[in-house]
Design a protein around this motif. Structure first.
Motif, PDB file in Angstrom:
ATOM      1  N   ILE A 160      21.146  -5.871  38.035  1.00  0.00           N
ATOM      2  CA  ILE A 160      20.153  -6.449  38.952  1.00  0.00           C
ATOM      3  C   ILE A 160      20.527  -6.106  40.393  1.00  0.00           C
ATOM      4  CG2 ILE A 160      19.241  -8.628  39.871  1.00  0.00           C
ATOM      5  CD1 ILE A 160      19.502  -9.772  37.007  1.00  0.00           C
ATOM      6  N   ALA A 161      21.823  -6.211  40.705  1.00  0.00           N
ATOM      7  CA  ALA A 161      22.294  -5.877  42.058  1.00  0.00           C
ATOM      8  C   ALA A 161      22.123  -4.391  42.352  1.00  0.00           C
ATOM      9  CB  ALA A 161      23.762  -6.274  42.211  1.00  0.00           C
ATOM     10  N   ILE A 162      22.374  -3.540  41.342  1.00  0.00           N
ATOM     11  CA  ILE A 162      22.234  -2.091  41.533  1.00  0.00           C
ATOM     12  C   ILE A 162      20.781  -1.718  41.808  1.00  0.00           C
ATOM     13  CG2 ILE A 162      22.349   0.140  40.309  1.00  0.00           C
ATOM     14  CD1 ILE A 162      24.940  -0.817  39.013  1.00  0.00           C
ATOM     15  N   LEU A 163      19.852  -2.369  41.103  1.00  0.00           N
ATOM     16  CA  LEU A 163      18.424  -2.070  41.300  1.00  0.00           C
ATOM     17  C   LEU A 163      17.958  -2.425  42.714  1.00  0.00           C
ATOM     18  CD1 LEU A 163      16.960  -3.262  37.877  1.00  0.00           C
ATOM     19  CD2 LEU A 163      17.251  -0.911  38.670  1.00  0.00           C
ATOM     20  N   LYS A 164      18.677  -3.325  43.381  1.00  0.00           N
ATOM     21  CA  LYS A 164      18.309  -3.705  44.743  1.00  0.00           C
ATOM     22  C   LYS A 164      18.816  -2.708  45.787  1.00  0.00           C
ATOM     23  CE  LYS A 164      18.139  -8.671  43.725  1.00  0.00           C
ATOM     24  NZ  LYS A 164      18.777  -9.994  43.961  1.00  0.00           N
TER      25      LYS A 164
ATOM     26  N   SER B 132      19.136   3.365  48.175  1.00  0.00           N
ATOM     27  CA  SER B 132      19.400   4.805  48.011  1.00  0.00           C
ATOM     28  C   SER B 132      19.787   5.141  46.572  1.00  0.00           C
ATOM     29  CB  SER B 132      20.520   5.251  48.950  1.00  0.00           C
ATOM     30  OG  SER B 132      21.750   4.704  48.535  1.00  0.00           O
ATOM     31  N   THR B 133      19.284   6.273  46.096  1.00  0.00           N
ATOM     32  CA  THR B 133      19.612   6.735  44.738  1.00  0.00           C
ATOM     33  C   THR B 133      21.101   7.027  44.613  1.00  0.00           C
ATOM     34  OG1 THR B 133      17.433   7.750  44.633  1.00  0.00           O
ATOM     35  CG2 THR B 133      19.007   8.415  42.951  1.00  0.00           C
ATOM     36  N   GLN B 134      21.666   7.630  45.650  1.00  0.00           N
ATOM     37  CA  GLN B 134      23.100   7.957  45.639  1.00  0.00           C
ATOM     38  C   GLN B 134      23.945   6.691  45.544  1.00  0.00           C
ATOM     39  OE1 GLN B 134      24.346  10.368  48.928  1.00  0.00           O
ATOM     40  NE2 GLN B 134      26.418  10.662  48.148  1.00  0.00           N
ATOM     41  N   GLY B 135      23.530   5.641  46.226  1.00  0.00           N
ATOM     42  CA  GLY B 135      24.243   4.361  46.177  1.00  0.00           C
ATOM     43  C   GLY B 135      24.196   3.746  44.795  1.00  0.00           C
TER      44      GLY B 135
ATOM     45  N   ALA C 253      27.443   3.114  42.378  1.00  0.00           N
ATOM     46  CA  ALA C 253      27.733   1.774  41.853  1.00  0.00           C
ATOM     47  C   ALA C 253      27.804   1.778  40.329  1.00  0.00           C
ATOM     48  CB  ALA C 253      26.669   0.792  42.333  1.00  0.00           C
ATOM     49  N   PHE C 254      26.874   2.494  39.690  1.00  0.00           N
ATOM     50  CA  PHE C 254      26.853   2.527  38.227  1.00  0.00           C
ATOM     51  C   PHE C 254      28.048   3.302  37.679  1.00  0.00           C
ATOM     52  CE2 PHE C 254      25.605   4.402  34.133  1.00  0.00           C
ATOM     53  CZ  PHE C 254      25.331   3.236  33.439  1.00  0.00           C
ATOM     54  N   SER C 255      28.465   4.371  38.382  1.00  0.00           N
ATOM     55  CA  SER C 255      29.575   5.191  37.877  1.00  0.00           C
ATOM     56  C   SER C 255      30.882   4.406  37.806  1.00  0.00           C
ATOM     57  CB  SER C 255      29.769   6.434  38.762  1.00  0.00           C
ATOM     58  OG  SER C 255      30.198   6.050  40.053  1.00  0.00           O
ATOM     59  N   THR C 256      31.035   3.377  38.668  1.00  0.00           N
ATOM     60  CA  THR C 256      32.254   2.563  38.620  1.00  0.00           C
ATOM     61  C   THR C 256      32.292   1.686  37.364  1.00  0.00           C
ATOM     62  OG1 THR C 256      31.273   0.740  39.867  1.00  0.00           O
ATOM     63  CG2 THR C 256      32.369   2.460  41.145  1.00  0.00           C
ATOM     64  N   CYS C 257      31.133   1.503  36.721  1.00  0.00           N
ATOM     65  CA  CYS C 257      31.056   0.646  35.527  1.00  0.00           C
ATOM     66  C   CYS C 257      30.969   1.449  34.229  1.00  0.00           C
ATOM     67  CB  CYS C 257      29.827  -0.262  35.607  1.00  0.00           C
ATOM     68  SG  CYS C 257      29.728  -1.223  37.116  1.00  0.00           S
ATOM     69  N   ALA C 258      30.538   2.712  34.321  1.00  0.00           N
ATOM     70  CA  ALA C 258      30.262   3.499  33.114  1.00  0.00           C
ATOM     71  C   ALA C 258      31.489   3.642  32.219  1.00  0.00           C
ATOM     72  CB  ALA C 258      29.734   4.882  33.514  1.00  0.00           C
TER      73      ALA C 258
END
Length: 313
Positions: free
Chosen positions: A224-228, A231-234, A238-243
């Protein structure tokens, strides 16, 4: 342990392993030797890098170093013995040795599931509350989470082991597995194991589903926080730190759930061995690769350790 032995006429167990074919066993020996050496090298390297590089002294890498130590210990509990049994005629393990191996293996595995939950919480705070990350993820909290995970592992593993080894084992003594894992050992008990199945299910629920629920809740908030993020790069960063964490949790927890939360009567020995291989050997082998290949901080620390400048990278 002595009182458990008195209830059983079995003084040692025979671990049947994977195959009775010597040629197949030699092939498996070299395969598992490679996997084990890489596991020790990879996880040992991650622990060393986090220890020597001050820039990696953060909560995320603190938990990653614990995960690497657990994986290294986890594999060492079973693989060296398995390698010896693959190439020797004697495939026995003493009753006491079986109890100790079972307890240590369970302690490490249970601790790891809670460390996964702690890592998910760390990512949740880092992404959802970046400005308060240093305060919320204090050193005291990190140590508290690690210690409570270990205490949970030590206590619950003792319950598992006591319930399993309190049963009488009067023969046969051949375990159709490559180490003393509870579902395989219970099949040799000379008594009704329905209570053990219930205990395994309840503990499995507490030790697997509760941490997984916490992990899932953390990632729902994270997404939910990532969708907010505009920027696409941001979003990608953010997602890559969780993958990596999501991948490792899936590889470890799903096979464990299948193994420990189903009735013993539904278990197939060959399927059990494949599942155990996956979360015991393959997962520990892949974790350093998953965490290091996509992680610039770990790669930078490695190049610095071996004396390669950042310009050469």
């Amino acid at each position: 342990i002595q009182s458990w032995k008195n209830q059983s006429s079995v003084t040692e167990f025979i671990l049947l392993g994977f195959s009775r074919n010597p040629r197949t066993n030699w092939i498996l020996f070299f395969l598992f030797l490679f996997l084990y050496l890489f596991t020790v090298l990879g996880n040992g390297l991650i622990v060393t890098l986090i220890r020597v590089d001050a820039r990696l002294h953060t909560p995320m890498y603190f938990f990653l170093s614990i995960l690497s130590l657990l994986d290294l210990s986890y594999a060492t509990t079973t693989v060296p013995q398995m390698l010896i049994h693959l190439v020797s005629k004697s495939k026995t393990i003493s009753y006491v040795g079986c109890v100790v191996q079972m307890y240590v293996f369970l302690t490490l595995g249970i601790t790891e599931t809670w460390i996964f939950a702690a890592m998910a919480y760390d990512r949740y705070v880092a992404i959802c509350y970046p400005l308060h990350y240093g305060v919320k993820m204090s050193q005291t909290l990190c140590v508290l989470l690690a210690v409570s995970s270990a205490l949970c592992g030590l206590t619950c593993a003792l319950v598992y082991t006591v319930f399993a080894m309190n049963l009488p084992y009067c023969g046969p003594n051949e375990i159709n597995h490559f180490f003393c894992e509870i579902p395989a050992v219970l099949k040799l008990a000379c008594a009704d194991t329905s209570l053990n199945d219930q205990v395994d299910f309840i503990l499995g629920f507490i030790l697997l589903l509760i941490p997984l629920s916490l992990i899932l809740a953390s990632y729902v908030c994270i997404f939910i926080a990532i969708l907010k993020i505009r920027s696409t790069q941001g979003r990608i960063k953010a997602f890559s730190t969780c993958a990596s964490h999501i991948t490792v949790v899936t590889m470890f927890c799903i096979p464990c759930m299948v193994m420990y939360m189903r009735p013993g009567s539904e278990a197939s020995p060959e399927d059990d061995k494949k599942l155990a291989l996956f979360y015991n050997v393959i997962s520990a082998f892949l974790n350093p690769i998953i965490y290091s290949l996509r992680n610039k901080d770990v790669k930078r620390a490695f190049f610095q350790l071996v004396g390669v400048s950042e310009d050469t990278q």
